[in-house]
Design a protein around this motif. Structure first.
Motif, PDB file in Angstrom:
ATOM      1  N   THR A  23       0.393  -5.447  -7.046  1.00  0.00           N
ATOM      2  CA  THR A  23       0.148  -4.279  -6.899  1.00  0.00           C
ATOM      3  C   THR A  23      -0.564  -4.445  -5.468  1.00  0.00           C
ATOM      4  N   ALA A  24      -0.233  -3.974  -4.260  1.00  0.00           N
ATOM      5  CA  ALA A  24      -1.294  -4.654  -3.104  1.00  0.00           C
ATOM      6  C   ALA A  24      -1.535  -2.910  -2.969  1.00  0.00           C
ATOM      7  N   ILE A  25      -2.981  -3.273  -2.351  1.00  0.00           N
ATOM      8  CA  ILE A  25      -3.919  -2.403  -2.374  1.00  0.00           C
ATOM      9  C   ILE A  25      -3.736  -1.340  -1.190  1.00  0.00           C
ATOM     10  N   SER A  31      -7.729   4.330   3.068  1.00  0.00           N
ATOM     11  CA  SER A  31      -7.195   5.710   2.548  1.00  0.00           C
ATOM     12  C   SER A  31      -7.882   5.496   1.032  1.00  0.00           C
ATOM     13  N   PRO A  32      -7.780   5.949   0.341  1.00  0.00           N
ATOM     14  CA  PRO A  32      -8.448   5.956  -0.812  1.00  0.00           C
ATOM     15  C   PRO A  32      -7.232   5.084  -2.077  1.00  0.00           C
ATOM     16  N   MET A  33      -8.329   4.991  -3.023  1.00  0.00           N
ATOM     17  CA  MET A  33      -7.566   4.511  -3.818  1.00  0.00           C
ATOM     18  C   MET A  33      -7.166   4.861  -5.499  1.00  0.00           C
ATOM     19  N   THR A  34      -6.513   5.948  -4.563  1.00  0.00           N
ATOM     20  CA  THR A  34      -6.376   7.265  -6.042  1.00  0.00           C
ATOM     21  C   THR A  34      -4.786   6.833  -6.567  1.00  0.00           C
ATOM     22  N   ALA A  38      -0.385   2.819  -8.300  1.00  0.00           N
ATOM     23  CA  ALA A  38      -0.685   2.452  -9.082  1.00  0.00           C
ATOM     24  C   ALA A  38      -2.254   2.101  -9.747  1.00  0.00           C
ATOM     25  N   TRP A  39      -2.732   2.094  -8.691  1.00  0.00           N
ATOM     26  CA  TRP A  39      -3.594   1.955  -9.415  1.00  0.00           C
ATOM     27  C   TRP A  39      -5.107   2.720  -9.691  1.00  0.00           C
ATOM     28  N   SER A 123      -3.633  -7.511 -12.486  1.00  0.00           N
ATOM     29  CA  SER A 123      -4.387  -7.156 -10.271  1.00  0.00           C
ATOM     30  C   SER A 123      -5.622  -6.110 -10.843  1.00  0.00           C
ATOM     31  N   PHE A 124      -6.568  -6.312 -10.417  1.00  0.00           N
ATOM     32  CA  PHE A 124      -7.738  -5.658 -10.231  1.00  0.00           C
ATOM     33  C   PHE A 124      -8.989  -5.843  -8.914  1.00  0.00           C
TER      34      PHE A 124
END
Length: 188
Positions: A23-25, A31-34, A38-39, A123-124
């Motif tokens: 999964t790409a960040i 841009s928030p990781m919301t 998929a995160w 992924s983390f």
């Protein structure tokens, strides 16, 4: 005294995010990781922060007379340890990979069926904050390989200490840091 206080970091906040493999960040740090991506956030983390540890074998070679001439390094292993304070479905799945949660729509009762853990690589991203500075440390492939003891009493918070083993990609990359720290900027 050389150096600059602008290069010193005190990470005063952090979030740990997990997603399916590859999964790409988000493309930029603004841009928030919301949840629209998929995160998924694991929730509150312990004030102790995260720790990174390294383990590897090394073998020293000496010339006649005892002079060190070479060191061979192998079996490099990198882990990240973090303590999750939240008890939510994301943490449950990290602690118990392969297990399930179901909620009865009539009674609202949750049923957690805990199975013997299975290997589950994911992924983390560890997102760190120091004022206006943000660093996203993206681990393309990792896996929770150890879960610490969990206290179940009134004297301690229920918390889940997770050790995540980081696996290198085909180019031996363990992780990539993305940050907006001007102190780290390089000019071509």
């Amino acid at each position: 005294m050389s150096g600059s206080i602008d290069q010193v970091r005190l990470w005063t906040g952090a979030d740990l995010w997990v997603a399916p493999l590859a999964t790409a960040i988000p493309a930029d740090l603004t841009s928030p990781m919301t949840s629209e991506t998929a995160w998924s956030a694991v929730g509150l983390l312990s004030e102790d922060g995260a720790s990174e540890s390294r383990d590897e074998d090394s073998n020293d070679f000496y010339a006649w007379g005892g002079r060190l001439v070479r060191t061979h390094r192998s079996k490099h292993k990198r882990t990240i340890t973090v303590t999750c304070l939240s008890d939510n479905p994301v943490v449950f799945k990290l602690v118990n990979p392969g297990s399930t949660v179901a909620t009865d729509s009539e009674t609202g009762v949750n049923t957690r069926t805990v199975k013997v853990p299975k290997s589950e690589k994911q992924s983390f991203t560890l997102e760190l904050f120091d004022g206006d500075i943000t660093r996203r440390r993206h681990f393309h492939t990792g896996e929770v390989t150890e879960v610490g003891e969990t206290a179940l009493g009134e004297g301690d918070l229920q918390a889940y200490e997770l050790t995540i083993t980081v696996y290198p990609d085909e180019n031996d990359v363990l992780y990539v840091d993305y940050d907006n720290d001007a102190a780290n900027a390089v000019t071509p």
